[in-house]
Design a protein around this motif. Structure first.
Motif, mmCIF file in Angstrom:
data_model
loop_
_atom_site.group_PDB
_atom_site.id
_atom_site.type_symbol
_atom_site.label_atom_id
_atom_site.label_comp_id
_atom_site.label_asym_id
_atom_site.label_seq_id
_atom_site.Cartn_x
_atom_site.Cartn_y
_atom_site.Cartn_z
ATOM 1 N N UNK A 1 -44.254 -16.415 -69.283
ATOM 2 C CA UNK A 1 -43.336 -17.100 -70.193
ATOM 3 C C UNK A 1 -43.291 -16.452 -71.571
ATOM 4 N N UNK A 2 -44.221 -15.534 -71.826
ATOM 5 C CA UNK A 2 -44.238 -14.828 -73.111
ATOM 6 C C UNK A 2 -43.443 -13.518 -73.027
ATOM 7 N N UNK B 1 -43.539 -9.228 -57.155
ATOM 8 C CA UNK B 1 -43.391 -9.695 -58.532
ATOM 9 C C UNK B 1 -43.676 -11.191 -58.543
ATOM 10 N N UNK B 2 -44.621 -11.591 -59.402
ATOM 11 C CA UNK B 2 -44.942 -13.015 -59.533
ATOM 12 C C UNK B 2 -44.578 -13.478 -60.933
ATOM 13 N N UNK B 3 -43.855 -14.551 -61.010
ATOM 14 C CA UNK B 3 -43.581 -15.168 -62.306
ATOM 15 C C UNK B 3 -44.639 -16.252 -62.486
ATOM 16 N N UNK B 4 -45.621 -15.976 -63.348
ATOM 17 C CA UNK B 4 -46.749 -16.891 -63.491
ATOM 18 C C UNK B 4 -46.489 -17.960 -64.560
ATOM 19 N N UNK B 5 -45.280 -17.950 -65.118
ATOM 20 C CA UNK B 5 -44.946 -18.965 -66.116
ATOM 21 C C UNK B 5 -44.338 -20.202 -65.478
ATOM 22 N N UNK B 6 -43.735 -21.035 -66.317
ATOM 23 C CA UNK B 6 -43.128 -22.282 -65.829
ATOM 24 C C UNK B 6 -41.654 -22.377 -66.189
ATOM 25 N N UNK C 1 -33.519 -19.194 -68.422
ATOM 26 C CA UNK C 1 -33.972 -18.925 -69.789
ATOM 27 C C UNK C 1 -35.063 -17.861 -69.859
ATOM 28 N N UNK C 2 -35.876 -17.729 -68.809
ATOM 29 C CA UNK C 2 -36.973 -16.747 -68.824
ATOM 30 C C UNK C 2 -37.050 -16.071 -67.454
ATOM 31 N N UNK C 3 -35.901 -15.597 -66.984
ATOM 32 C CA UNK C 3 -35.866 -14.935 -65.682
ATOM 33 C C UNK C 3 -36.528 -13.569 -65.752
ATOM 34 N N UNK C 4 -37.159 -13.183 -64.658
ATOM 35 C CA UNK C 4 -37.731 -11.839 -64.575
ATOM 36 C C UNK C 4 -37.338 -11.187 -63.251
ATOM 37 N N UNK C 5 -37.077 -9.910 -63.338
ATOM 38 C CA UNK C 5 -36.976 -9.104 -62.124
ATOM 39 C C UNK C 5 -37.743 -7.818 -62.384
ATOM 40 N N UNK C 6 -37.807 -6.981 -61.377
ATOM 41 C CA UNK C 6 -38.483 -5.693 -61.534
ATOM 42 C C UNK C 6 -37.505 -4.641 -61.057
ATOM 43 N N UNK C 7 -37.125 -3.757 -61.970
ATOM 44 C CA UNK C 7 -36.096 -2.765 -61.670
ATOM 45 C C UNK C 7 -36.674 -1.381 -61.921
ATOM 46 N N UNK C 8 -36.652 -0.554 -60.891
ATOM 47 C CA UNK C 8 -37.132 0.828 -61.017
ATOM 48 C C UNK C 8 -35.931 1.731 -61.246
ATOM 49 N N UNK C 9 -35.962 2.454 -62.361
ATOM 50 C CA UNK C 9 -34.811 3.265 -62.765
ATOM 51 C C UNK C 9 -34.983 4.733 -62.388
ATOM 52 N N UNK C 10 -33.868 5.380 -62.123
ATOM 53 C CA UNK C 10 -33.910 6.817 -61.829
ATOM 54 C C UNK C 10 -34.311 7.573 -63.092
ATOM 55 N N UNK C 11 -34.839 8.782 -62.885
ATOM 56 C CA UNK C 11 -35.230 9.599 -64.031
ATOM 57 C C UNK C 11 -33.991 9.926 -64.855
ATOM 58 N N UNK C 12 -34.156 9.908 -66.157
ATOM 59 C CA UNK C 12 -33.037 10.242 -67.028
ATOM 60 C C UNK C 12 -32.192 9.040 -67.429
ATOM 61 N N UNK C 13 -32.472 7.884 -66.839
ATOM 62 C CA UNK C 13 -31.729 6.689 -67.237
ATOM 63 C C UNK C 13 -32.211 6.239 -68.616
ATOM 64 N N UNK C 14 -31.262 6.009 -69.508
ATOM 65 C CA UNK C 14 -31.624 5.524 -70.840
ATOM 66 C C UNK C 14 -31.722 4.004 -70.778
#
Ligand code: ZN
Length: 180
Positions: A66-67, A87-92, A97-110
């Motif tokens: 949540x932080x 991916x675990x969202x350990x908050x409440x 309002x506090x969504x999380x995902x995990x996104x792996x970007x290609x090299x060179x992505x700004x």
């Protein structure tokens, strides 16, 4: 009385055997383990046919809270492995309002540029549609939820991962390092 004491003896022997079995199993798991997480050992154990395939799978767990923080800023895997990332969202707080995902970007992505495009992709879980900058990503989750994805580790090198929820990528990011 004789009969009774005999059956107690037998029961005792059975209990000891059962104990012995359990101990052996535990020892097995420790030798198989080799530094992997206990979870992966359990998975390996449960399906004997999948044992050899599982050696190519790397289990990674990362938490968001949540932080607005991930608990890791670096993930290392070996090239040629299948990555099973949880991916675990350990908050409440809720996803909105506090969504999380995990996104792996290609090299060179700004990251800044990608993050700004992601803001406009609310209907697509904050993943820009048709983007070629994403190697793998989870869905967006809220507090108390978790999600697991599997993907092939890209070729050796350094990559970056982020949470693409609006505003989060400036602090929710880290390096994904694929070693030879
Ligand atoms: Zn986030």
């Amino acid at each position: 009385m004789k009969f009774l004491s005999k059956s107690i003896l037998v029961l005792g022997a059975v209990a000891m055997i059962a104990c012995g079995d359990k101990k052996e199993e535990k020892e097995d798991k420790i030798t198989i383990g080799d530094g992997a997480s206990p979870q992966s050992q359990t998975t390996t154990k449960s399906s004997e046919s999948g044992t050899s395939a599982d050696e190519d799978v790397v289990e990674v767990t990362i938490e968001g809270n949540d932080q607005m923080r991930f608990n890791k800023d670096e993930i290392r895997v070996k090239a040629g492995k299948t990555v099973r990332l949880t991916l675990k969202h350990v908050g409440e707080m809720e996803k909105s309002v506090m969504g999380h995902n995990w996104v792996l970007l290609t090299q060179g992505t700004v990251i800044n540029e990608f993050g700004q495009k992601a803001v406009q992709a609310k209907d697509n879980d904050y993943i820009p549609e048709g983007t070629d900058a994403v190697i793998a990503h989870t869905k967006m989750i809220g507090g108390g939820e978790e999600v697991t994805i599997e993907f092939e580790a890209p070729e050796a090198g350094e990559y970056e991962f982020i949470c693409s929820f609006p505003g989060h990528y400036s602090v929710m990011k880290g390096k994904f390092i694929v070693e030879e």
